[in-house]
Every structure is written in structure tokens, then in C-alpha cells.
Design a protein around this motif. Structure first.
Motif, PDB file in Angstrom:
ATOM      1  N   ILE A  18       0.854  -1.193   0.000  1.00  0.00           N
ATOM      2  CA  ILE A  18       0.000   0.000   0.000  1.00  0.00           C
ATOM      3  C   ILE A  18       0.886   1.238   0.000  1.00  0.00           C
ATOM      4  CG2 ILE A  18      -1.714   1.314   1.310  1.00  0.00           C
ATOM      5  CD1 ILE A  18      -2.830  -1.317   2.347  1.00  0.00           C
ATOM      6  N   VAL A  19       0.519   2.217  -0.827  1.00  0.00           N
ATOM      7  CA  VAL A  19       1.332   3.417  -0.990  1.00  0.00           C
ATOM      8  C   VAL A  19       0.428   4.649  -0.919  1.00  0.00           C
ATOM      9  CG1 VAL A  19       2.915   4.651  -2.523  1.00  0.00           C
ATOM     10  CG2 VAL A  19       2.960   2.151  -2.457  1.00  0.00           C
ATOM     11  N   ILE A  50      -3.828  -2.358   8.535  1.00  0.00           N
ATOM     12  CA  ILE A  50      -3.399  -3.305   9.574  1.00  0.00           C
ATOM     13  C   ILE A  50      -3.485  -4.728   9.047  1.00  0.00           C
ATOM     14  CG2 ILE A  50      -4.004  -4.273  11.829  1.00  0.00           C
ATOM     15  CD1 ILE A  50      -5.010  -1.433  12.576  1.00  0.00           C
ATOM     16  N   ASN A  51      -4.575  -5.044   8.351  1.00  0.00           N
ATOM     17  CA  ASN A  51      -4.730  -6.389   7.784  1.00  0.00           C
ATOM     18  C   ASN A  51      -3.617  -6.694   6.792  1.00  0.00           C
ATOM     19  OD1 ASN A  51      -7.086  -6.506   9.287  1.00  0.00           O
ATOM     20  ND2 ASN A  51      -8.449  -6.190   7.541  1.00  0.00           N
ATOM     21  N   ALA A  52      -3.250  -5.691   5.996  1.00  0.00           N
ATOM     22  CA  ALA A  52      -2.166  -5.881   5.024  1.00  0.00           C
ATOM     23  C   ALA A  52      -0.841  -6.119   5.736  1.00  0.00           C
ATOM     24  CB  ALA A  52      -2.068  -4.663   4.104  1.00  0.00           C
ATOM     25  N   ARG A  53      -0.575  -5.352   6.769  1.00  0.00           N
ATOM     26  CA  ARG A  53       0.676  -5.508   7.504  1.00  0.00           C
ATOM     27  C   ARG A  53       0.747  -6.865   8.205  1.00  0.00           C
ATOM     28  NH1 ARG A  53       0.623  -0.806  11.391  1.00  0.00           N
ATOM     29  NH2 ARG A  53       2.537  -1.768  12.135  1.00  0.00           N
ATOM     30  N   LYS A  54      -0.383  -7.328   8.725  1.00  0.00           N
ATOM     31  CA  LYS A  54      -0.425  -8.642   9.363  1.00  0.00           C
ATOM     32  C   LYS A  54      -0.127  -9.757   8.348  1.00  0.00           C
ATOM     33  CE  LYS A  54      -3.614  -7.602  13.170  1.00  0.00           C
ATOM     34  NZ  LYS A  54      -4.974  -7.818  13.716  1.00  0.00           N
ATOM     35  N   SER A  55      -0.408  -9.486   7.083  1.00  0.00           N
ATOM     36  CA  SER A  55      -0.145 -10.463   6.019  1.00  0.00           C
ATOM     37  C   SER A  55       1.238 -10.306   5.413  1.00  0.00           C
ATOM     38  CB  SER A  55      -1.214 -10.334   4.921  1.00  0.00           C
ATOM     39  OG  SER A  55      -2.490 -10.695   5.427  1.00  0.00           O
ATOM     40  N   GLY A  56       2.065  -9.437   6.012  1.00  0.00           N
ATOM     41  CA  GLY A  56       3.450  -9.316   5.575  1.00  0.00           C
ATOM     42  C   GLY A  56       3.757  -8.187   4.620  1.00  0.00           C
ATOM     43  N   TYR A  57       2.772  -7.322   4.347  1.00  0.00           N
ATOM     44  CA  TYR A  57       2.992  -6.211   3.418  1.00  0.00           C
ATOM     45  C   TYR A  57       3.339  -4.931   4.176  1.00  0.00           C
ATOM     46  CZ  TYR A  57       0.944  -9.210  -0.148  1.00  0.00           C
ATOM     47  OH  TYR A  57       0.694 -10.251  -1.004  1.00  0.00           O
ATOM     48  N   GLU A 113     -16.405  -3.297   5.851  1.00  0.00           N
ATOM     49  CA  GLU A 113     -17.530  -2.391   5.678  1.00  0.00           C
ATOM     50  C   GLU A 113     -18.250  -2.044   6.968  1.00  0.00           C
ATOM     51  OE1 GLU A 113     -20.162  -3.539   2.522  1.00  0.00           O
ATOM     52  OE2 GLU A 113     -18.527  -4.026   1.137  1.00  0.00           O
ATOM     53  N   ASP A 114     -17.986  -2.782   8.053  1.00  0.00           N
ATOM     54  CA  ASP A 114     -18.789  -2.563   9.254  1.00  0.00           C
ATOM     55  C   ASP A 114     -18.419  -1.297  10.021  1.00  0.00           C
ATOM     56  OD1 ASP A 114     -16.372  -3.671   9.989  1.00  0.00           O
ATOM     57  OD2 ASP A 114     -17.211  -5.178  11.327  1.00  0.00           O
ATOM     58  N   TYR A 115     -17.283  -0.678   9.702  1.00  0.00           N
ATOM     59  CA  TYR A 115     -16.976   0.619  10.316  1.00  0.00           C
ATOM     60  C   TYR A 115     -17.884   1.711   9.748  1.00  0.00           C
ATOM     61  CZ  TYR A 115     -12.595  -1.146  12.374  1.00  0.00           C
ATOM     62  OH  TYR A 115     -11.655  -1.827  13.114  1.00  0.00           O
ATOM     63  N   PHE A 116     -18.301   1.552   8.519  1.00  0.00           N
ATOM     64  CA  PHE A 116     -19.159   2.441   7.735  1.00  0.00           C
ATOM     65  C   PHE A 116     -18.447   3.734   7.346  1.00  0.00           C
ATOM     66  CE2 PHE A 116     -22.496   5.476   6.693  1.00  0.00           C
ATOM     67  CZ  PHE A 116     -23.229   4.728   5.798  1.00  0.00           C
ATOM     68  N   LEU A 117     -17.856   4.448   8.302  1.00  0.00           N
ATOM     69  CA  LEU A 117     -17.190   5.711   8.006  1.00  0.00           C
ATOM     70  C   LEU A 117     -16.104   5.949   9.048  1.00  0.00           C
ATOM     71  CD1 LEU A 117     -17.294   8.229   6.133  1.00  0.00           C
ATOM     72  CD2 LEU A 117     -18.817   9.281   7.816  1.00  0.00           C
ATOM     73  N   TYR A 118     -14.882   6.112   8.588  1.00  0.00           N
ATOM     74  CA  TYR A 118     -13.687   6.335   9.413  1.00  0.00           C
ATOM     75  C   TYR A 118     -13.145   5.035  10.022  1.00  0.00           C
ATOM     76  CZ  TYR A 118     -15.050  11.237   9.035  1.00  0.00           C
ATOM     77  OH  TYR A 118     -15.406  12.468   8.545  1.00  0.00           O
ATOM     78  N   TYR A 119     -11.847   4.907   9.950  1.00  0.00           N
ATOM     79  CA  TYR A 119     -11.044   3.812  10.499  1.00  0.00           C
ATOM     80  C   TYR A 119     -11.066   2.535   9.665  1.00  0.00           C
ATOM     81  CZ  TYR A 119      -9.825   6.332  14.738  1.00  0.00           C
ATOM     82  OH  TYR A 119      -9.312   7.241  15.624  1.00  0.00           O
ATOM     83  N   GLU A 120     -11.909   2.457   8.636  1.00  0.00           N
ATOM     84  CA  GLU A 120     -11.868   1.268   7.795  1.00  0.00           C
ATOM     85  C   GLU A 120     -10.576   1.197   6.998  1.00  0.00           C
ATOM     86  OE1 GLU A 120     -13.088   4.518   6.817  1.00  0.00           O
ATOM     87  OE2 GLU A 120     -15.084   3.620   6.619  1.00  0.00           O
ATOM     88  N   ASP A 121     -10.053   2.363   6.611  1.00  0.00           N
ATOM     89  CA  ASP A 121      -8.777   2.388   5.894  1.00  0.00           C
ATOM     90  C   ASP A 121      -7.629   1.969   6.811  1.00  0.00           C
ATOM     91  OD1 ASP A 121      -9.100   4.671   7.440  1.00  0.00           O
ATOM     92  OD2 ASP A 121      -8.380   6.068   5.918  1.00  0.00           O
ATOM     93  N   VAL A 122      -7.708   2.388   8.079  1.00  0.00           N
ATOM     94  CA  VAL A 122      -6.685   1.997   9.065  1.00  0.00           C
ATOM     95  C   VAL A 122      -6.704   0.484   9.256  1.00  0.00           C
ATOM     96  CG1 VAL A 122      -5.850   2.309  11.422  1.00  0.00           C
ATOM     97  CG2 VAL A 122      -6.916   4.231  10.222  1.00  0.00           C
ATOM     98  N   GLN A 123      -7.900  -0.090   9.426  1.00  0.00           N
ATOM     99  CA  GLN A 123      -8.021  -1.533   9.613  1.00  0.00           C
ATOM    100  C   GLN A 123      -7.512  -2.295   8.398  1.00  0.00           C
ATOM    101  OE1 GLN A 123      -9.396  -3.322  12.557  1.00  0.00           O
ATOM    102  NE2 GLN A 123      -8.063  -4.694  11.414  1.00  0.00           N
ATOM    103  N   TRP A 124      -7.795  -1.791   7.224  1.00  0.00           N
ATOM    104  CA  TRP A 124      -7.343  -2.441   5.987  1.00  0.00           C
ATOM    105  C   TRP A 124      -5.821  -2.485   5.934  1.00  0.00           C
ATOM    106  CZ3 TRP A 124      -8.173  -0.677   0.263  1.00  0.00           C
ATOM    107  CH2 TRP A 124      -8.497  -1.787  -0.530  1.00  0.00           C
ATOM    108  N   LYS A 149      -5.408 -11.189  -1.232  1.00  0.00           N
ATOM    109  CA  LYS A 149      -4.993 -11.920  -0.035  1.00  0.00           C
ATOM    110  C   LYS A 149      -5.780 -11.520   1.208  1.00  0.00           C
ATOM    111  CE  LYS A 149      -0.887 -13.525   2.411  1.00  0.00           C
ATOM    112  NZ  LYS A 149       0.597 -13.555   2.413  1.00  0.00           N
ATOM    113  N   ILE A 150      -6.028 -10.218   1.407  1.00  0.00           N
ATOM    114  CA  ILE A 150      -6.660  -9.770   2.647  1.00  0.00           C
ATOM    115  C   ILE A 150      -8.150  -9.476   2.495  1.00  0.00           C
ATOM    116  CG2 ILE A 150      -4.459  -8.797   3.417  1.00  0.00           C
ATOM    117  CD1 ILE A 150      -5.645  -6.001   2.917  1.00  0.00           C
ATOM    118  N   GLY A 151      -8.638  -9.443   1.261  1.00  0.00           N
ATOM    119  CA  GLY A 151     -10.048  -9.166   1.037  1.00  0.00           C
ATOM    120  C   GLY A 151     -10.336  -7.692   0.865  1.00  0.00           C
ATOM    121  N   LEU A 152     -11.603  -7.383   0.691  1.00  0.00           N
ATOM    122  CA  LEU A 152     -12.041  -6.005   0.488  1.00  0.00           C
ATOM    123  C   LEU A 152     -11.934  -5.211   1.788  1.00  0.00           C
ATOM    124  CD1 LEU A 152     -15.246  -6.757  -1.621  1.00  0.00           C
ATOM    125  CD2 LEU A 152     -13.023  -5.992  -2.496  1.00  0.00           C
ATOM    126  N   MET A 153     -12.141  -3.915   1.678  1.00  0.00           N
ATOM    127  CA  MET A 153     -12.105  -3.054   2.846  1.00  0.00           C
ATOM    128  C   MET A 153     -13.245  -3.411   3.801  1.00  0.00           C
ATOM    129  SD  MET A 153     -12.098   1.134   2.910  1.00  0.00           S
ATOM    130  CE  MET A 153     -10.984   1.157   1.508  1.00  0.00           C
TER     131      MET A 153
END
Length: 322
Positions: free
Chosen positions: A127-128, A210-217, A197-208, A191-195
Motif C-alpha cells: 500500500i502506498v 493493519i490487515n495488510a501488515r499482518k499479512s506481511g505487506y 464495511e462494518d466501520y461504515f465511516l472512518y477507520y476502515e482504511d486503518v483496519q485495511w 490476499k486480505i479481502g475487500l475493505m
């Protein structure tokens, strides 16, 4: 071969912003991209504005970047709306997907090239994101930091001037990249799936992220790529939705990404938030805000996610500053 990039611009009742964003994209120096405008169930005349700008202005003197409009029947939230565009991009052989807020202006015509080049330097970079300025030239985003125990994520350099905020011009790893302008590789999404959706607004990008980093990215900030952002045009800063979602979703983020011991600290921190708001109610200080924050905390306790109805908050007029 040039990587194929799908640029997703999400619109919700913001046709004028989307028009300006599209016009700023029409001459970017990237040859293999397609713009997807996803309308998230707008109830105004956004679609007419967008269709007109595409038909009458976008292709005048441009490099003929294709533009496609996708219509959602209702507001699916930031993640849900973008996910419909991401699904389309993946089905149409995207190599990279760029999420771009509709209230951004891309004056740096090479911003996408610069981010792609940074992503291609290392296979573990997933992610960049670029440097993002307020319209007045102050820093809005220069990389993201996360504090799970305080259930907060924040922008490095926020509010600082170009001259006072000094950093090297090298790309660097950060905790997360804001969804305002987030470039992600196809393989990461696969690998990590879509963003989420249950946050609805704010912090979903942060969680995404985090999921990428947990997968080694890695999430990488590229300071020499830049755009402008008319911040918080959809949910204005310190409005009832802004306060509610930041309160509830920050606690959800801390709970989901900590072990059981640290989750206890998150709960204790939530009690402290409640105590402060109860004191405000007792002394009559910023009562409207206090009610919204208390609602956010209790919805966290109840495990409530997704969209929150703000009808009960229509009379609130919170002031700036917590």
C-alpha cells in the motif's frame, strides 16, 4: 508493460467536488489507467453534474483516460461504496487500485507514476500513499500513526506548514495510509479481502492497512508525490457523524487489534471517556458533544457496527474542540 490502474472516486452528494477532482485528473502523466466514479446513492443532482463534466469537459484536450460511472442504489458507506468499485477493477484485470477522495485536486501530474514506482521497488510494499496538503498549503497527511491503547490513529505533520515540517524526500514505512489517497496492489486485495464495511465511516482504511501488515505487506508514504485535499467535505470535522464514528470506531479498532490483556486497557480507557462526558453533562459543558460521545461508547459496548441514524442528533450544534 505499464501496470493497469483503476482510480476509484467515490461520490456522495458532492458533484461539484467530484467535477473538480475529475478535471484535475484528466491530464495526469499515466498512460494505462481508468477512472471509476462510484455514486453512493446520492440524493442531489450529483450524477447530472458528473455526467455533464465527463461528456462536455473531461475529454477536451485530455489524454482520453476512460471514465465509467457506477451507481449504488443507497449509501453503502466509505468502504462499501469503494468496494463496489474495487470488485469491478479486479474483474477487469487491475494491477493497482487507487482510492481517491472526490474532494481532492491532483496538481502533481506525476503523483501516480511516483507512487507506482515506489510500489514496484519492493514486492513486500503493498500500500502506498502521497503527501496530502490542505487547500491553504498546510500538511494534512504525511504518513499515519496508530496508538491502539488510546484507540486513535492520526496524521503525521497535521496542520504544519510546508516550511516548518522538515523531512527527508525518501519514501518510508508508516503504520497506515489514509483512504483519501490509497494505492493498493491487486495481490494484496486478493490476499486480505475487500475493505471492512462494518466501520461504515472512518477507520476502515486503518483496519485495511493493519490487515495488510499482518499479512506481511508494508504501507509506504511517498513524500515526493502530492495532492491537495478539501478536508472533511462529506462529514465535516466535529460534526455529529464525525464525533460519533471516531468515538465508536476508534474503540472497535483498539479492541480488534489487541490481545486480551491490552483489551482490558481499552475497556478501562472507554470508562475514562464516559466519565469525562458525564462530568460535562453535570456541569453543562458541551453537553451536545457529550451525548454523542456517550452514544458512541455504548454502541461499542453493544457491538453495534455499520451506519448510525443521526436523526436524534439533528438539534445538536457542537462547537469546535473536545
Amino acid at each position: 508493460m505499464t501496470n493497469k490502474v483503476f482510480i476509484i472516486v467515490l461520490n456522495y452528494n458532492g458533484g461539484k467536488f467530484t467535477k473538480n477532482c475529475l478535471l484535475s485528473l484528466k491530464d495526469i502523466n499515466y498512460s494505462n489507467c481508468l477512472i471509476l466514479v462510484v455514486d453512493n446513492g446520492s440524493s442531489d443532482n450529483s450524477l447530472n453534474i458528473i455526467e455533464n463534466v465527463v461528456e462536455k469537459e473531461f475529454y477536451q484536450g485530455s489524454k482520453n483516460i476512460p471514465v465509467k460511472i457506477i451507481e449504488n442504489k443507497k449509501n453503502l458507506g466509505f468502504a462499501g461504496g469503494n468496494n463496489r468499485g474495487i470488485e469491478y477493477a479486479l474483474k477487469n484485470d487491475a494491477d493497482y487500485i487507487l482510492l481517491l477522495n472526490n474532494d481532492t485536486i491532483c496538481q502533481d501530474k506525476d503523483f501516480l507514476n511516483k507512487m507506482i514506482e515506489a510500489g514496484e521497488k519492493n514486492g513486500r510494499i503493498g500500500i502506498v500513499g502521497p503527501r496530502i496538503y490542505f487547500n491553504d498549503g498546510k500538511i494534512w497527511f504525511a504518513g499515519g500513526k496508530i496508538n491502539f491503547l488510546k484507540t486513535k490513529a492520526w496524521h503525521i505533520g497535521y496542520g504544519e506548514s510546508k516550511n516548518s515540517f522538515l523531512e527527508s524526500g525518501l519514501a518510508k514505512e508508516v503504520d497506515y495510509i489514509t483512504g483519501c489517497c490509497l494505492l493498493i496492489k491487486k495481490e494484496v486485495v486478493n490476499k486480505i479481502g475487500l475493505m471492512p464495511e462494518d466501520y461504515f465511516l472512518y477507520y476502515e482504511d486503518v483496519q485495511w492497512c493493519i490487515n495488510a501488515r499482518k499479512s506481511g505487506y508494508k504501507c509506504v508514504y511517498v513524500p515526493y508525490a502530492w495532492i491537495y485535499h478539501n478536508a472533511s467535505s462529506t462529514a465535516k470535522e466535529f460534526s455529529p457523524p464525525y464525533i460519533y464514528y471516531h468515538t465508536r470506531n476508534g474503540l472497535i479498532l483498539g479492541w480488534r487489534n489487541n490481545n486480551w490483556i491490552l483489551r482490558i486497557i481499552v475497556i478501562l480507557f472507554s470508562f475514562w471517556i464516559l466519565l469525562k462526558q458525564i462530568i460535562k453533562l453535570i456541569i453543562g459543558y458541551k453537553k451536545d458533544w457529550a451525548k454523542i460521545i456517550i452514544r458512541g461508547v455504548f454502541d461499542f459496548y453493544r457491538g453495534k457496527t455499520g451506519k448510525f441514524s443521526l436523526r436524534v442528533l439533528h438539534s445538536t450544534k457542537p462547537r469546535v474542540g473536545l
